[in-house]
Design an enzyme around this catalytic site. Structure first.
Site, PDB file in Angstrom:
ATOM      1  N   PRO A 242       0.858  -1.435   0.057  1.00 63.47           N
ATOM      2  CA  PRO A 242       0.055  -0.008   0.142  1.00 63.47           C
ATOM      3  C   PRO A 242       0.628   1.363  -0.155  1.00 63.47           C
ATOM      4  O   PRO A 242       2.174   1.275   0.517  1.00 63.47           O
ATOM      5  CB  PRO A 242      -0.831  -0.266   1.474  1.00 63.47           C
ATOM      6  CG  PRO A 242       0.000  -1.176   2.078  1.00 63.47           C
ATOM      7  CD  PRO A 242       0.579  -1.891   1.214  1.00 63.47           C
TER       8      PRO A 242
ATOM      9  N   PHE B 269       1.042   5.444   1.001  1.00 64.95           N
ATOM     10  CA  PHE B 269       0.800   5.970   2.335  1.00 64.95           C
ATOM     11  C   PHE B 269      -0.760   6.848   2.318  1.00 64.95           C
ATOM     12  O   PHE B 269      -1.338   6.827   3.322  1.00 64.95           O
ATOM     13  CB  PHE B 269       1.998   7.031   2.675  1.00 64.95           C
ATOM     14  CG  PHE B 269       3.085   6.130   2.781  1.00 64.95           C
ATOM     15  CD1 PHE B 269       4.165   6.153   1.860  1.00 64.95           C
ATOM     16  CD2 PHE B 269       3.532   5.496   4.147  1.00 64.95           C
ATOM     17  CE1 PHE B 269       5.192   5.269   1.867  1.00 64.95           C
ATOM     18  CE2 PHE B 269       4.629   5.026   4.437  1.00 64.95           C
ATOM     19  CZ  PHE B 269       5.457   4.781   3.302  1.00 64.95           C
ATOM     20  N   ARG B 270      -0.674   7.428   1.445  1.00 68.09           N
ATOM     21  CA  ARG B 270      -1.873   8.631   1.653  1.00 68.09           C
ATOM     22  C   ARG B 270      -3.063   8.539   0.662  1.00 68.09           C
ATOM     23  O   ARG B 270      -3.928   9.380   0.600  1.00 68.09           O
ATOM     24  CB  ARG B 270      -1.172  10.046   1.344  1.00 68.09           C
ATOM     25  CG  ARG B 270      -0.167  10.398   2.260  1.00 68.09           C
ATOM     26  CD  ARG B 270       0.683  11.737   2.096  1.00 68.09           C
ATOM     27  NE  ARG B 270       1.473  11.874   3.080  1.00 68.09           N
ATOM     28  CZ  ARG B 270       2.921  11.370   2.992  1.00 68.09           C
ATOM     29  NH1 ARG B 270       3.068  10.613   2.057  1.00 68.09           N
ATOM     30  NH2 ARG B 270       3.631  11.802   4.058  1.00 68.09           N
TER      31      ARG B 270
ATOM     32  N   CYS C 150      24.348  -1.505  26.666  1.00 63.13           N
ATOM     33  CA  CYS C 150      23.579  -0.443  25.778  1.00 63.13           C
ATOM     34  C   CYS C 150      22.009  -0.500  26.009  1.00 63.13           C
ATOM     35  O   CYS C 150      21.580   0.312  26.169  1.00 63.13           O
ATOM     36  CB  CYS C 150      24.022  -0.526  24.221  1.00 63.13           C
ATOM     37  SG  CYS C 150      23.098   0.330  23.399  1.00 63.13           S
TER      38      CYS C 150
ATOM     39  N   THR D 198       4.129   9.480  -6.528  1.00 62.99           N
ATOM     40  CA  THR D 198       4.278   9.971  -5.447  1.00 62.99           C
ATOM     41  C   THR D 198       3.532  11.274  -5.394  1.00 62.99           C
ATOM     42  O   THR D 198       3.205  11.967  -6.367  1.00 62.99           O
ATOM     43  CB  THR D 198       5.838  10.630  -5.236  1.00 62.99           C
ATOM     44  OG1 THR D 198       5.873  11.329  -4.179  1.00 62.99           O
ATOM     45  CG2 THR D 198       6.341  11.551  -6.585  1.00 62.99           C
ATOM     46  N   SER D 199       2.984  11.699  -3.855  1.00 60.95           N
ATOM     47  CA  SER D 199       2.412  12.998  -3.812  1.00 60.95           C
ATOM     48  C   SER D 199       3.158  14.154  -3.598  1.00 60.95           C
ATOM     49  O   SER D 199       2.496  15.313  -3.479  1.00 60.95           O
ATOM     50  CB  SER D 199       1.339  12.674  -2.359  1.00 60.95           C
ATOM     51  OG  SER D 199       2.376  12.659  -1.337  1.00 60.95           O
TER      52      SER D 199
HETATM   53  N1  APR Z   1      -0.390   4.455 -10.394  1.00 63.42           N
HETATM   54  C1  APR Z   1       0.025   5.973 -10.387  1.00 63.42           C
HETATM   55  N2  APR Z   1       0.042   6.666  -9.192  1.00 63.42           N
HETATM   56  C2  APR Z   1      -0.483   6.105  -8.034  1.00 63.42           C
HETATM   57  C3  APR Z   1      -0.692   4.853  -7.916  1.00 63.42           C
HETATM   58  C4  APR Z   1      -0.557   4.080  -9.020  1.00 63.42           C
HETATM   59  N3  APR Z   1      -0.781   2.727  -9.274  1.00 63.42           N
HETATM   60  N4  APR Z   1      -0.815   4.188  -6.644  1.00 63.42           N
HETATM   61  C5  APR Z   1      -0.923   5.560  -5.987  1.00 63.42           C
HETATM   62  N5  APR Z   1      -0.516   6.469  -6.710  1.00 63.42           N
HETATM   63  C6  APR Z   1      -0.247   7.883  -6.601  1.00 63.42           C
HETATM   64  C7  APR Z   1      -1.103   8.391  -5.370  1.00 63.42           C
HETATM   65  O1  APR Z   1      -2.406   8.962  -6.035  1.00 63.42           O
HETATM   66  C8  APR Z   1      -0.202   9.364  -4.673  1.00 63.42           C
HETATM   67  O2  APR Z   1      -0.413  10.705  -5.236  1.00 63.42           O
HETATM   68  O3  APR Z   1       0.910   7.761  -5.759  1.00 63.42           O
HETATM   69  C9  APR Z   1       0.955   8.816  -4.832  1.00 63.42           C
HETATM   70  C10 APR Z   1       1.576   8.233  -3.305  1.00 63.42           C
HETATM   71  O4  APR Z   1       1.576   9.083  -2.384  1.00 63.42           O
HETATM   72  P1  APR Z   1       2.127   8.636  -0.912  1.00 63.42           P
HETATM   73  O5  APR Z   1       1.162   7.541  -0.498  1.00 63.42           O
HETATM   74  O6  APR Z   1       2.171   9.900  -0.326  1.00 63.42           O
HETATM   75  O7  APR Z   1       3.251   8.102  -1.114  1.00 63.42           O
HETATM   76  P2  APR Z   1       4.791   9.059  -1.430  1.00 63.42           P
HETATM   77  O8  APR Z   1       4.847  10.181  -2.161  1.00 63.42           O
HETATM   78  O9  APR Z   1       5.864   7.963  -1.673  1.00 63.42           O
HETATM   79  O10 APR Z   1       5.289   9.567   0.336  1.00 63.42           O
HETATM   80  C11 APR Z   1       6.527   9.970   0.563  1.00 63.42           C
HETATM   81  O11 APR Z   1       5.961   9.778   2.988  1.00 63.42           O
HETATM   82  O12 APR Z   1       5.434   8.791   4.867  1.00 63.42           O
HETATM   83  C12 APR Z   1       6.438   9.173   4.186  1.00 63.42           C
HETATM   84  O13 APR Z   1       8.394   8.243   4.179  1.00 63.42           O
HETATM   85  C13 APR Z   1       7.217   8.147   3.590  1.00 63.42           C
HETATM   86  O14 APR Z   1       8.511   8.009   1.739  1.00 63.42           O
HETATM   87  C14 APR Z   1       7.242   8.242   2.129  1.00 63.42           C
HETATM   88  C15 APR Z   1       6.851   9.565   1.736  1.00 63.42           C
END
Ligand code: APR
Length: 280
Positions: A45, A47-48, A175, A212-213
């Protein structure tokens, strides 16, 4: 193509003109930025995402707020939520996605300058992306240390603790510190090679951001470090960051695996992509 002060490199902001550019002599140094969205089709999964995201499903860990699971001070007081989550996230049982294989394909075509990933699942390595081209900006499960005396800890012993639902304690005399995989928690420094690789952004002539978001810094700020004549491509379910604000931003909304397949087909690389993915 002059665009109020910007030099426009791409004829159109679409897949066709992107492919034409990628096939041209100008495109030699591609930088890739990855987030959890590229591993969701592997069964990990993100994260957001509202329903399926990890942060929406951590309620059972009774956290004060979701990100606490990755906070070093919270972990020091209560390592259990992270250890519970680690059991689900720990690499070993997940297969790379087509998108990870696409990054390897860029390297196979000598186009990949660097792959910056936020993911801790090590699927880039598992897909065969050359290790020297991968920057695991938020660390990974590849190694582990005591958070008190910093001494390293045996990976297999930690894996067994995590699988048995037990917290690993440092073995150094007197430790007693907690052991944590070398994942970068909120409040911790990013790896040294993240900072030493920043010049790659300035030299890039194409940036591809996938899954990524762009909400977590300093990683998200990489997307604004490329020069004005470096086209930026966003491949994501939704529009994020300041994509669309530059004359050469190409926004390809959709599932990363679907979009990279379209891109590979237009590039004439679809068979190669399928062959590489079959190897994983
Ligand atoms: N195809 C395209 N986009 C997708 C897919 C998919 N199959 N699945 C999810 N997404 C998009 C979501 O819409 C969202 O915009 O990927 C993005 C995921 O965003 P996050 O869940 O925020 O993940 P990420 O950006 O990697 O989070 C960054 O947050 O909690 C910290 O350290 C943690 O590395 C992580 C960082």
């Amino acid at each position: 193509y002059q665009f109020e002060g910007y030099t426009q490199v791409l004829e159109e902001r679409n897949l066709q003109s992107l492919v034409k550019y990628m096939k041209s002599e100008e495109c030699k140094n591609v930088v890739v930025m990855l987030g959890a969205g590229v591993s969701t089709s592997a069964g990990i999964p993100d994260f957001r995402s509202p329903e399926t995201g990890l942060y929406a499903n951590l309620a059972r860990l009774k956290l004060p707020y979701p990100e606490a699971v990755f906070e070093i001070n919270f972990f020091r007081n209560n390592p259990r939520p992270f250890y519970t989550l680690a059991r689900e996230l720990m690499p070993g049982k997940f297969r790379p996605t087509l998108t990870h294989s696409f990054v390897r394909l860029l390297a196979a075509h000598n186009l990949l300058s660097k792959c910056f990933t936020q993911n801790i699942d090590t699927l880039e390595r598992r897909a065969g992306v050359p290790p020297e081209l991968i920057i695991e900006a938020h660390g990974s499960f590849a190694s582990q240390h005591c958070i008190k005396c910093k001494s390293s800890y045996d990976g297999d012993v930690l894996r067994r603790h995590i699988l048995d639902g037990k917290v690993a304690i440092c073995k150094q005399k007197k430790c007693g510190g907690l052991v944590k995989p070398d994942i970068v928690f909120f409040g911790e420094q990013l790896p040294h090679e993240f900072h030493t690789s920043l010049p790659r952004l300035r030299d890039a002539d194409l940036l591809i951001v996938m899954g990524t978001s762009l909400t977590v810094h300093p990683f998200a700020s990489l997307a604004s470090m490329v020069s004005d004549i470096c086209p930026r491509v966003l491949i994501n379910l939704d529009l994020v960051g300041n994509f669309g604000s530059r004359s050469d931003d190409v926004v390809l909304l959709g599932k990363t695996d679907d979009v990279v397949r379209d891109l590979a087909r237009e590039l004439g690389w679809e068979e190669e992509l399928d062959a590489l993915w079959k190897e994983t």
